[in-house]
Design a protein around this motif. Structure first.
Motif: not given
Length: 285
Positions: A222, A226, A252
């Motif tokens: 993550l 992103q 994120v």
């Protein structure tokens, strides 16, 4: 809306059932179900979003309408289930997709995403956990089972498969349990009553500890990639509380964060609102 088609495909000797709707030229959303459910849990999403999106909702081996091979013929681990679903997508020629994950769908989906980050356009999490903060005290018996697998710790989990417990999983935390279709837990109960079903699912409960071990890897995915993230979380989930949703904010940056006053299967009570969130979120990609 386009009609839902009920299909199946042979994946390495296992017949995998899946529901598919929408034009394949539109953006694809892969809908990954949880325990003890199947693609049936996404029936509202398939019905309402097929006008603008291509939707595919598979049933894992041993779940829904997919084959239920013996534990000798198929290794019931999250690694293997993820490989099976990834192979299904590859056989279908689906190379770009958003992932919608719920419960078991998270460990399946995050394995696919970490193996093929270039394929994942976005992640939609409906009580799909990837953080230790998201495991409530309701996991106590399962954690004890992880630490000491015996007949006694296995037997302590058997009540989970009762009709009353399955109903509770769907209705606990809802504002109005009369909005939850009882076909959901009755279908699950029938499937979990098949010979060998308890043993296979106990194996998956045991393997779940390997998901927790992979949380750092998924969190790194993550941070590094992103992916646009939509959170649509039932805050009254006894197993995956809102703290699991909030934890995503650590890693994120691009989060559309939505919390609903409902339970584990949030689509049952708040499906219309969640589906409109999915539509607007996907439009922004």
């Amino acid at each position: 809306m386009t009609p839902i088609q009920y299909k199946s495909l042979d994946v390495n000797g296992v017949n995998i059932a899946y529901r598919e709707a929408g034009n394949t030229n539109n953006p694809t959303i892969v809908l990954l179900h949880g325990f003890p459910s199947s693609s049936h849990q996404y029936r509202k999403v398939l019905n309402q979003l097929s006008d603008e999106f291509h939707l595919i909702a598979p049933d894992y081996p041993g779940f829904g309408n997919s084959d239920f091979p013996s534990a000798e013929a198929y290794e019931y681990t999250f690694d293997n289930i993820a490989n099976t679903i990834n192979t299904l997508l590859e056989l279908k020629g689906i190379q770009q997709y958003a992932l919608m994950v719920q419960d078991y769908g998270a460990p399946v989906g995050f394995r696919i995403a970490t193996a093929h980050p270039e394929r994942v356009t976005a992640i939609i999490s409906q009580n799909g956990n990837a953080y230790e903060e998201g495991l409530s005290n309701a996991w106590a018996k399962i954690k004890e089972f992880w630490h000491n697998r015996t007949k006694a710790t296995e037997d302590a989990l058997l009540p989970i498969f009762s009709l009353e417990s399955l109903k509770w999983q769907y209705t606990h935390g809802t504002r109005n349990p009369e909005l939850v279709n009882p076909d959901t837990w009755h279908l699950d109960y029938l499937r979990l009553s098949r010979p060998g079903a308890h043993a296979v699912n106990i194996d998956l409960f045991y393997d779940y500890q390997n998901n927790v071990k992979l949380y750092p890897k998924w969190q790194q995915y993550l941070r590094d990639n992103q992916p646009p993230l939509l959170i649509v979380w039932g805050k009254n989930d006894a197993y995956f509380p809102e703290s699991g949703a909030a934890a995503y904010k650590k890693d994120v940056k691009n989060i559309d964060y939505n919390i609903y006053d409902t339970g584990h299967f949030a689509l049952e009570e708040d499906g219309n609102a969640i589906i409109e969130k999915i539509r607007s979120f996907m439009h922004k990609l």
